[in-house]
Write an enzyme that holds these catalytic residues in place. Structure first.
Site, PDB file in Angstrom:
ATOM      1  N   HIS A 195      -2.173  -2.750  -6.623  1.00  0.00           N
ATOM      2  CA  HIS A 195      -2.745  -2.505  -5.303  1.00  0.00           C
ATOM      3  C   HIS A 195      -4.257  -2.722  -5.323  1.00  0.00           C
ATOM      4  O   HIS A 195      -4.987  -1.977  -5.976  1.00  0.00           O
ATOM      5  CB  HIS A 195      -2.400  -1.070  -4.872  1.00  0.00           C
ATOM      6  CG  HIS A 195      -2.833  -0.747  -3.495  1.00  0.00           C
ATOM      7  ND1 HIS A 195      -3.318   0.480  -3.125  1.00  0.00           N
ATOM      8  CD2 HIS A 195      -2.893  -1.507  -2.369  1.00  0.00           C
ATOM      9  CE1 HIS A 195      -3.638   0.467  -1.847  1.00  0.00           C
ATOM     10  NE2 HIS A 195      -3.384  -0.728  -1.369  1.00  0.00           N
ATOM     11  N   GLU A 217      -5.018  -0.300  -8.379  1.00  0.00           N
ATOM     12  CA  GLU A 217      -4.055   0.723  -8.789  1.00  0.00           C
ATOM     13  C   GLU A 217      -2.843   0.007  -9.399  1.00  0.00           C
ATOM     14  O   GLU A 217      -2.305  -0.915  -8.778  1.00  0.00           O
ATOM     15  CB  GLU A 217      -3.578   1.548  -7.584  1.00  0.00           C
ATOM     16  CG  GLU A 217      -4.616   2.510  -7.047  1.00  0.00           C
ATOM     17  CD  GLU A 217      -4.117   3.278  -5.826  1.00  0.00           C
ATOM     18  OE1 GLU A 217      -4.220   4.519  -5.827  1.00  0.00           O
ATOM     19  OE2 GLU A 217      -3.651   2.650  -4.858  1.00  0.00           O
ATOM     20  N   SER A 252       0.839  -1.209   0.000  1.00  0.00           N
ATOM     21  CA  SER A 252       0.000   0.000   0.000  1.00  0.00           C
ATOM     22  C   SER A 252       0.865   1.246   0.000  1.00  0.00           C
ATOM     23  O   SER A 252       0.362   2.336  -0.220  1.00  0.00           O
ATOM     24  CB  SER A 252      -0.854   0.095   1.256  1.00  0.00           C
ATOM     25  OG  SER A 252      -1.275  -1.121   1.714  1.00  0.00           O
ATOM     26  N   ASN A 302      -4.674   6.056  -1.241  1.00  0.00           N
ATOM     27  CA  ASN A 302      -4.296   6.258   0.160  1.00  0.00           C
ATOM     28  C   ASN A 302      -3.783   7.671   0.431  1.00  0.00           C
ATOM     29  O   ASN A 302      -3.901   8.171   1.549  1.00  0.00           O
ATOM     30  CB  ASN A 302      -3.249   5.232   0.601  1.00  0.00           C
ATOM     31  CG  ASN A 302      -3.898   3.901   0.943  1.00  0.00           C
ATOM     32  OD1 ASN A 302      -5.091   3.838   1.221  1.00  0.00           O
ATOM     33  ND2 ASN A 302      -3.114   2.837   0.928  1.00  0.00           N
TER      34      ASN A 302
HETATM   35  N1  CAA Z   1     -16.372 -10.832   0.278  1.00  0.00           N
HETATM   36  C1  CAA Z   1     -17.311 -10.885  -0.696  1.00  0.00           C
HETATM   37  N2  CAA Z   1     -18.400 -10.084  -0.725  1.00  0.00           N
HETATM   38  C2  CAA Z   1     -18.552  -9.239   0.301  1.00  0.00           C
HETATM   39  C3  CAA Z   1     -17.621  -9.135   1.359  1.00  0.00           C
HETATM   40  C4  CAA Z   1     -16.482  -9.981   1.303  1.00  0.00           C
HETATM   41  N3  CAA Z   1     -15.534  -9.950   2.251  1.00  0.00           N
HETATM   42  N4  CAA Z   1     -18.054  -8.181   2.211  1.00  0.00           N
HETATM   43  C5  CAA Z   1     -19.200  -7.710   1.707  1.00  0.00           C
HETATM   44  N5  CAA Z   1     -19.496  -8.340   0.555  1.00  0.00           N
HETATM   45  C6  CAA Z   1     -20.631  -8.078  -0.343  1.00  0.00           C
HETATM   46  C7  CAA Z   1     -21.897  -8.654   0.216  1.00  0.00           C
HETATM   47  O1  CAA Z   1     -22.088  -9.984  -0.212  1.00  0.00           O
HETATM   48  C8  CAA Z   1     -22.965  -7.714  -0.332  1.00  0.00           C
HETATM   49  O2  CAA Z   1     -23.266  -8.025  -1.668  1.00  0.00           O
HETATM   50  P1  CAA Z   1     -24.802  -7.927  -2.188  1.00  0.00           P
HETATM   51  O3  CAA Z   1     -25.247  -6.539  -1.840  1.00  0.00           O
HETATM   52  O4  CAA Z   1     -24.682  -8.169  -3.657  1.00  0.00           O
HETATM   53  O5  CAA Z   1     -25.507  -8.990  -1.433  1.00  0.00           O
HETATM   54  C9  CAA Z   1     -22.253  -6.356  -0.393  1.00  0.00           C
HETATM   55  O6  CAA Z   1     -20.832  -6.650  -0.410  1.00  0.00           O
HETATM   56  C10 CAA Z   1     -22.597  -5.539   0.797  1.00  0.00           C
HETATM   57  O7  CAA Z   1     -22.223  -6.260   1.967  1.00  0.00           O
HETATM   58  P2  CAA Z   1     -23.013  -6.249   3.337  1.00  0.00           P
HETATM   59  O8  CAA Z   1     -24.479  -6.077   3.068  1.00  0.00           O
HETATM   60  O9  CAA Z   1     -22.575  -7.416   4.159  1.00  0.00           O
HETATM   61  O10 CAA Z   1     -22.425  -5.037   4.133  1.00  0.00           O
HETATM   62  P3  CAA Z   1     -22.330  -3.547   3.721  1.00  0.00           P
HETATM   63  O11 CAA Z   1     -23.438  -3.112   2.840  1.00  0.00           O
HETATM   64  O12 CAA Z   1     -22.125  -2.875   5.006  1.00  0.00           O
HETATM   65  O13 CAA Z   1     -20.983  -3.476   2.849  1.00  0.00           O
HETATM   66  C11 CAA Z   1     -18.695  -3.243   2.526  1.00  0.00           C
HETATM   67  C12 CAA Z   1     -19.767  -3.880   3.361  1.00  0.00           C
HETATM   68  C13 CAA Z   1     -18.643  -3.869   1.132  1.00  0.00           C
HETATM   69  C14 CAA Z   1     -17.362  -3.507   3.236  1.00  0.00           C
HETATM   70  C15 CAA Z   1     -18.987  -1.706   2.379  1.00  0.00           C
HETATM   71  O14 CAA Z   1     -19.256  -1.163   3.648  1.00  0.00           O
HETATM   72  C16 CAA Z   1     -17.858  -0.918   1.766  1.00  0.00           C
HETATM   73  O15 CAA Z   1     -17.661  -0.915   0.557  1.00  0.00           O
HETATM   74  N6  CAA Z   1     -17.062  -0.203   2.617  1.00  0.00           N
HETATM   75  C17 CAA Z   1     -15.937   0.606   2.179  1.00  0.00           C
HETATM   76  C18 CAA Z   1     -14.742  -0.252   2.003  1.00  0.00           C
HETATM   77  C19 CAA Z   1     -13.546   0.530   1.524  1.00  0.00           C
HETATM   78  O16 CAA Z   1     -13.502   1.740   1.494  1.00  0.00           O
HETATM   79  N7  CAA Z   1     -12.487  -0.208   1.187  1.00  0.00           N
HETATM   80  C20 CAA Z   1     -11.231   0.344   0.816  1.00  0.00           C
HETATM   81  C21 CAA Z   1     -10.339   0.293   2.006  1.00  0.00           C
HETATM   82  S1  CAA Z   1      -8.755   1.000   1.681  1.00  0.00           S
HETATM   83  C22 CAA Z   1      -7.832  -0.302   1.152  1.00  0.00           C
HETATM   84  O17 CAA Z   1      -8.246  -1.416   1.092  1.00  0.00           O
HETATM   85  C23 CAA Z   1      -6.481   0.036   0.688  1.00  0.00           C
HETATM   86  C24 CAA Z   1      -5.396   0.111   1.659  1.00  0.00           C
HETATM   87  O18 CAA Z   1      -4.264   0.056   1.242  1.00  0.00           O
HETATM   88  C25 CAA Z   1      -5.582   0.365   3.082  1.00  0.00           C
END
Ligand code: CAA
Length: 286
Positions: A142, A154, A121, A192
């Site tokens: 990434h 990315e 990252s 990030n």
């Molecule tokens: N694997 C597969 N599918 C998943 C999953 C996983 N681990 N987690 C959630 N999902 C899917 C669910 O199956 C659901 O799909 P459907 O709507 O088609 O049924 C959908 O995602 C929504 O999930 P939930 O209803 O369980 O929960 P939610 O609506 O609260 O969503 C979330 C959860 C997808 C995590 C959402 O909150 C989200 O997108 N959050 C933001 C995440 C984000 O910003 N990520 C980037 C982080 S930064 C990074 O990763 C980089 C770094 O270097 C730090």
């Protein structure tokens, strides 16, 4: 160029398991490496649990789950990656560990044209590239958490990465069904660099007592339609990972906005790492 048919993924934590799972859905033969037998078993369980969850939620048929499982193999020996065309390193966000893994892979790969991608990252890609004998075929790739859900990848070429490697990696991202953007080889890349100062500001707001964590999260969820607020997102990313990313960005730019706040450091020291440890800014069921 031909699509990738033999992929290696090193590290089967949150990111590695997600990458491996997504690749199996594209019909790719995926070999996953972990440090030892116990870690292999944990990784295998993590991917299986995610596939089961897909079946429960009606996203995958049982046949698709079984098909995905036939595409997966596991090892704790990096030399078993010898026949891979493309290997993605997704081990802990630690420069020494990543360098070690990439050097070993570089020696193990039989095909001198095989590509090594790192899911770091924040570590400069060029530093990792020049540590190997194939600086032209090493690139940053990434992914975002959770990998099966987030569309973005990315692509971060180092100064040494060849245009052919960039194109092949871009094609491979499409093969995985991901959308690629090209990012600069500066700590934090594109996403990030924008996200981390925001997340750290939320920690400082909670640390100062100016607002309660629930209110901070709700503010951004309901006011700005973010899927989760910043503190919940930190819990998802892992507070230890977030600290490592922030430290690396601070080291590069020496800007106070990237410095990990004391509260973040204390929480990491206490083992309050977020979802993975059951407790961070919020608490989670096991
Ligand atoms: N694997 C597969 N599918 C998943 C999953 C996983 N681990 N987690 C959630 N999902 C899917 C669910 O199956 C659901 O799909 P459907 O709507 O088609 O049924 C959908 O995602 C929504 O999930 P939930 O209803 O369980 O929960 P939610 O609506 O609260 O969503 C979330 C959860 C997808 C995590 C959402 O909150 C989200 O997108 N959050 C933001 C995440 C984000 O910003 N990520 C980037 C982080 S930064 C990074 O990763 C980089 C770094 O270097 C730090």
């Amino acid at each position: 160029m031909d699509p990738v048919t033999r992929l290696g993924v090193v590290g089967c934590g949150l990111m590695g398991s997600g990458i491996a799972e997504v690749a199996t859905h594209s019909g790719i033969d995926v070999r996953v490496a972990e440090a030892n037998r116990d870690a292999v078993e944990t990784g295998r369980r993590r991917i299986t649990a995610s596939l089961e969850r897909g079946v429960r939620r009606g996203k995958l048929s049982e046949q698709q789950r079984d098909q995905a499982l036939t595409k997966l193999s596991f090892t704790h020996d990096l030399n078993d990656m010898a026949d891979r065309q493309f290997v993605i390193e997704a081990v802990a966000e630690n420069r020494d560990i990543k360098t070690d893994v990439l050097r070993t892979l570089d020696k193990a790969l039989e095909d001198s044209a095989a590509i090594l991608a790192t899911n770091t990252s924040s570590i400069p890609i060029v530093d990792l590239a020049i540590a190997t004998e194939r600086p032209g075929q090493l690139i940053g790739m990434h992914f975002f958490n959770p990998v099966p859900v987030q569309q973005l990848v990315e692509l971060i070429p180092a100064l040494t990465t060849t245009p052919e490697t960039v194109q092949r990696t871009r094609d491979f991202a499409s093969q995985l069904g991901k959308q690629a953007i090209q990012a600069p080889d500066r700590s934090g890349f594109v996403v990030n660099a924008l996200l981390v100062p925001y997340l750290l500001s939320a920690v400082r707001m909670a640390e100062s007592g100016a607002a309660h964590p629930d209110d901070i999260d709700q503010g951004m969820e309901l006011g700005c339609a973010h899927p989760m607020g910043p503190l919940r997102l930190l819990d998802l990313i892992g507070l230890d990972t977030a600290q490592a990313v922030a430290e690396s960005m601070y080291e590069e730019f020496k800007e106070p906005l990237y410095a990990p706040p004391a509260l973040l450091r204390r929480m990491v020291a206490a083992g309050h790492l977020g979802r993975k440890s059951g407790r961070g800014f919020h608490t989670y069921d096991a």
